[in-house]
Design an enzyme around this catalytic site. Structure first.
Site, short mmCIF file in Angstrom:
data_model
loop_
_atom_site.label_atom_id
_atom_site.label_comp_id
_atom_site.label_asym_id
_atom_site.label_seq_id
_atom_site.Cartn_x
_atom_site.Cartn_y
_atom_site.Cartn_z
N ASP A 27 0.83 -1.20 0.00
CA ASP A 27 0.00 0.00 0.00
C ASP A 27 0.87 1.25 0.00
O ASP A 27 1.48 1.59 1.00
CB ASP A 27 -0.91 0.01 1.23
CG ASP A 27 -2.08 -0.95 1.07
OD1 ASP A 27 -2.70 -0.95 -0.01
OD2 ASP A 27 -2.36 -1.70 2.01
N ASP A 167 -9.91 -5.22 -0.59
CA ASP A 167 -8.87 -4.68 0.30
C ASP A 167 -9.53 -3.88 1.41
O ASP A 167 -10.23 -2.90 1.15
CB ASP A 167 -7.97 -3.77 -0.55
CG ASP A 167 -6.72 -3.29 0.19
OD1 ASP A 167 -6.51 -3.73 1.33
OD2 ASP A 167 -5.99 -2.49 -0.40
ZN ZN Z 1 -4.22 -1.91 -0.61
#
Ligand code: ZN
Length: 209
Positions: A27, A167
Protein backbone atom coordinates in the site's frame (compact mmCIF):
# COMPACT_ATOMS: atom_id res chain seq x y z
CA UNK A 1 2.88 -5.17 4.10
CA UNK A 2 1.40 -2.01 5.63
CA UNK A 3 0.60 -3.92 8.82
CA UNK A 4 4.04 -5.56 9.02
CA UNK A 5 6.93 -4.64 11.31
CA UNK A 6 9.15 -2.60 8.97
CA UNK A 7 12.16 -2.88 11.22
CA UNK A 8 12.08 -6.56 10.18
CA UNK A 9 11.01 -5.98 6.58
CA UNK A 10 12.98 -8.85 4.99
CA UNK A 11 11.69 -11.44 7.44
CA UNK A 12 8.13 -10.10 7.28
CA UNK A 13 7.91 -10.21 3.49
CA UNK A 14 9.47 -13.70 3.46
CA UNK A 15 6.97 -14.85 6.07
CA UNK A 16 4.08 -14.23 3.66
CA UNK A 17 5.21 -17.13 1.46
CA UNK A 18 6.51 -19.21 4.35
CA UNK A 19 3.06 -19.18 5.94
CA UNK A 20 1.30 -20.18 2.73
CA UNK A 21 -0.09 -16.91 1.34
CA UNK A 22 0.20 -16.20 -2.38
CA UNK A 23 0.77 -12.51 -3.04
CA UNK A 24 2.52 -9.53 -1.41
CA UNK A 25 0.25 -6.47 -1.28
CA UNK A 26 2.00 -3.10 -0.97
CA UNK A 27 0.00 0.00 0.00
CA UNK A 28 1.66 3.15 -1.29
CA UNK A 29 0.29 6.37 0.27
CA UNK A 30 1.39 9.90 -0.51
CA UNK A 31 -0.21 12.00 2.23
CA UNK A 32 -2.33 13.74 -0.44
CA UNK A 33 -4.67 11.17 -2.04
CA UNK A 34 -4.99 9.68 1.45
CA UNK A 35 -3.97 11.28 4.75
CA UNK A 36 -1.18 8.84 5.55
CA UNK A 37 2.29 8.45 4.07
CA UNK A 38 3.66 4.90 3.78
CA UNK A 39 6.55 4.01 1.47
CA UNK A 40 7.70 4.26 -2.12
CA UNK A 41 9.66 2.39 -4.81
CA UNK A 42 12.94 2.28 -2.87
CA UNK A 43 11.34 0.23 -0.11
CA UNK A 44 9.58 -2.06 -2.60
CA UNK A 45 12.83 -2.66 -4.46
CA UNK A 46 14.54 -3.66 -1.25
CA UNK A 47 11.69 -6.01 -0.21
CA UNK A 48 11.70 -7.54 -3.69
CA UNK A 49 14.97 -9.34 -2.96
CA UNK A 50 13.35 -11.30 -0.15
CA UNK A 51 10.31 -12.76 -1.88
CA UNK A 52 9.50 -14.35 -5.22
CA UNK A 53 5.73 -13.99 -4.80
CA UNK A 54 3.80 -11.62 -7.08
CA UNK A 55 4.11 -8.02 -5.85
CA UNK A 56 0.72 -6.30 -5.96
CA UNK A 57 1.38 -2.57 -5.62
CA UNK A 58 -1.64 -0.44 -4.73
CA UNK A 59 -0.98 3.21 -5.57
CA UNK A 60 -3.05 5.46 -3.33
CA UNK A 61 -1.34 8.52 -4.74
CA UNK A 62 -2.20 11.59 -6.78
CA UNK A 63 -1.19 11.63 -10.44
CA UNK A 64 0.20 8.07 -10.42
CA UNK A 65 1.37 8.42 -14.05
CA UNK A 66 4.44 10.27 -12.72
CA UNK A 67 5.70 7.16 -10.93
CA UNK A 68 4.66 4.16 -13.06
CA UNK A 69 8.19 3.65 -14.42
CA UNK A 70 9.68 3.74 -10.90
CA UNK A 71 7.20 1.29 -9.40
CA UNK A 72 7.57 -1.03 -12.39
CA UNK A 73 11.37 -0.96 -12.08
CA UNK A 74 11.09 -1.65 -8.34
CA UNK A 75 9.67 -5.08 -9.19
CA UNK A 76 5.87 -4.73 -9.12
CA UNK A 77 3.93 -7.45 -10.92
CA UNK A 78 0.64 -5.57 -10.61
CA UNK A 79 0.25 -1.79 -10.47
CA UNK A 80 -3.17 -0.69 -9.32
CA UNK A 81 -4.23 2.94 -9.63
CA UNK A 82 -7.38 4.65 -8.39
CA UNK A 83 -10.35 5.70 -10.47
CA UNK A 84 -10.92 8.72 -8.24
CA UNK A 85 -9.08 11.90 -9.05
CA UNK A 86 -7.42 10.46 -12.15
CA UNK A 87 -8.78 11.78 -15.44
CA UNK A 88 -6.66 9.99 -18.06
CA UNK A 89 -7.14 6.44 -16.84
CA UNK A 90 -7.03 4.93 -20.29
CA UNK A 91 -3.61 6.48 -20.84
CA UNK A 92 -2.21 5.54 -17.43
CA UNK A 93 -3.44 1.93 -17.65
CA UNK A 94 -1.80 1.60 -21.05
CA UNK A 95 1.38 3.15 -19.66
CA UNK A 96 1.43 0.44 -16.98
CA UNK A 97 1.09 -2.25 -19.66
CA UNK A 98 3.88 -0.70 -21.70
CA UNK A 99 6.12 -1.48 -18.73
CA UNK A 100 5.01 -5.13 -18.95
CA UNK A 101 3.25 -4.93 -15.62
CA UNK A 102 -0.34 -6.04 -15.03
CA UNK A 103 -2.71 -3.10 -14.72
CA UNK A 104 -5.27 -2.75 -11.93
CA UNK A 105 -7.97 -0.23 -11.14
CA UNK A 106 -9.31 0.46 -7.66
CA UNK A 107 -12.45 2.18 -6.36
CA UNK A 108 -13.16 3.63 -2.91
CA UNK A 109 -16.46 2.77 -1.15
CA UNK A 110 -18.35 5.78 -2.57
CA UNK A 111 -17.56 4.96 -6.22
CA UNK A 112 -19.97 2.61 -8.05
CA UNK A 113 -18.64 -0.28 -10.15
CA UNK A 114 -20.45 1.05 -13.21
CA UNK A 115 -18.16 4.09 -13.27
CA UNK A 116 -15.48 1.68 -14.56
CA UNK A 117 -17.38 0.43 -17.60
CA UNK A 118 -15.25 2.25 -20.18
CA UNK A 119 -11.97 0.83 -18.89
CA UNK A 120 -12.80 -2.68 -17.66
CA UNK A 121 -11.60 -4.21 -20.94
CA UNK A 122 -8.13 -2.79 -20.21
CA UNK A 123 -7.54 -4.11 -16.70
CA UNK A 124 -6.09 -7.30 -15.24
CA UNK A 125 -7.38 -6.61 -11.74
CA UNK A 126 -10.19 -4.64 -10.11
CA UNK A 127 -9.53 -3.80 -6.47
CA UNK A 128 -12.62 -2.96 -4.43
CA UNK A 129 -11.74 -0.90 -1.38
CA UNK A 130 -14.03 -2.11 1.36
CA UNK A 131 -12.95 0.65 3.77
CA UNK A 132 -12.05 4.29 3.16
CA UNK A 133 -8.37 4.08 2.24
CA UNK A 134 -5.59 5.51 4.31
CA UNK A 135 -5.32 3.39 7.45
CA UNK A 136 -5.04 -0.29 8.35
CA UNK A 137 -7.31 -2.18 10.72
CA UNK A 138 -10.75 -0.84 9.68
CA UNK A 139 -14.11 -2.67 9.41
CA UNK A 140 -15.54 -3.71 6.04
CA UNK A 141 -18.33 -1.58 4.53
CA UNK A 142 -21.28 -3.89 3.65
CA UNK A 143 -21.96 -2.59 0.08
CA UNK A 144 -18.66 -4.27 -0.88
CA UNK A 145 -20.42 -7.58 -1.46
CA UNK A 146 -22.81 -6.14 -4.06
CA UNK A 147 -19.86 -4.58 -5.89
CA UNK A 148 -18.02 -7.90 -6.08
CA UNK A 149 -21.09 -9.61 -7.50
CA UNK A 150 -21.62 -6.79 -10.01
CA UNK A 151 -18.01 -7.11 -11.19
CA UNK A 152 -18.40 -10.84 -11.53
CA UNK A 153 -21.59 -10.42 -13.59
CA UNK A 154 -19.98 -7.80 -15.86
CA UNK A 155 -16.97 -10.06 -16.41
CA UNK A 156 -19.23 -12.89 -17.45
CA UNK A 157 -21.50 -10.74 -19.63
CA UNK A 158 -18.65 -9.04 -21.49
CA UNK A 159 -16.01 -11.77 -21.52
CA UNK A 160 -13.47 -9.81 -19.47
CA UNK A 161 -10.60 -11.53 -17.71
CA UNK A 162 -9.79 -9.34 -14.69
CA UNK A 163 -9.35 -10.70 -11.20
CA UNK A 164 -11.57 -9.25 -8.49
CA UNK A 165 -9.78 -8.25 -5.31
CA UNK A 166 -10.96 -6.84 -2.00
CA UNK A 167 -8.87 -4.68 0.30
CA UNK A 168 -9.84 -3.56 3.79
CA UNK A 169 -11.43 -5.30 6.75
CA UNK A 170 -10.77 -8.77 5.36
CA UNK A 171 -10.44 -11.34 8.15
CA UNK A 172 -11.81 -14.71 9.25
CA UNK A 173 -15.22 -13.17 10.02
CA UNK A 174 -15.65 -11.59 6.58
CA UNK A 175 -13.79 -13.93 4.21
CA UNK A 176 -16.63 -16.38 3.56
CA UNK A 177 -19.01 -13.59 2.54
CA UNK A 178 -16.57 -12.12 0.02
CA UNK A 179 -15.75 -15.55 -1.43
CA UNK A 180 -19.45 -16.26 -1.77
CA UNK A 181 -19.86 -12.93 -3.57
CA UNK A 182 -17.17 -13.99 -6.07
CA UNK A 183 -13.85 -12.50 -5.00
CA UNK A 184 -10.60 -13.95 -6.43
CA UNK A 185 -7.99 -12.17 -4.30
CA UNK A 186 -8.45 -11.26 -0.63
CA UNK A 187 -6.01 -8.75 0.84
CA UNK A 188 -5.30 -8.96 4.56
CA UNK A 189 -3.05 -6.78 6.64
CA UNK A 190 -3.40 -6.70 10.40
CA UNK A 191 -5.36 -9.99 10.42
CA UNK A 192 -2.31 -11.80 8.97
CA UNK A 193 0.52 -9.94 10.67
CA UNK A 194 -1.33 -9.89 13.99
CA UNK A 195 -2.29 -13.57 13.90
CA UNK A 196 -0.85 -15.75 16.64
CA UNK A 197 -0.33 -18.54 14.12
CA UNK A 198 0.05 -17.09 10.62
CA UNK A 199 0.10 -20.50 8.90
CA UNK A 200 -3.14 -21.52 10.56
CA UNK A 201 -4.64 -18.13 9.71
CA UNK A 202 -3.85 -18.56 5.98
CA UNK A 203 -5.21 -22.12 6.01
CA UNK A 204 -8.46 -20.95 7.59
CA UNK A 205 -8.73 -18.03 5.14
CA UNK A 206 -8.40 -20.51 2.27
CA UNK A 207 -10.97 -22.81 3.83
CA UNK A 208 -8.41 -25.59 4.29
CA UNK A 209 -8.96 -28.15 7.10
ZN1 ZN B 1 -4.22 -1.91 -0.61
Amino acid sequence: MLASDFSRGAAEVASIKNHGADWVHLDVMDGAFVPNISFGPVVIESLRKHSDLPFDTHLMIERPERYIADFAAAGSDYLTIHYEGNVHLDRTLNLIKEHRVKAGISIVPSTPVDALKEILHLVDLVLVMSVNPGFGGQKMIPSTLKKITRLKDLREECGYTYLISVDGGVNLDTVSSIIEAGVDVAVTGSAFFGAEDRTRFVQRMKGLP
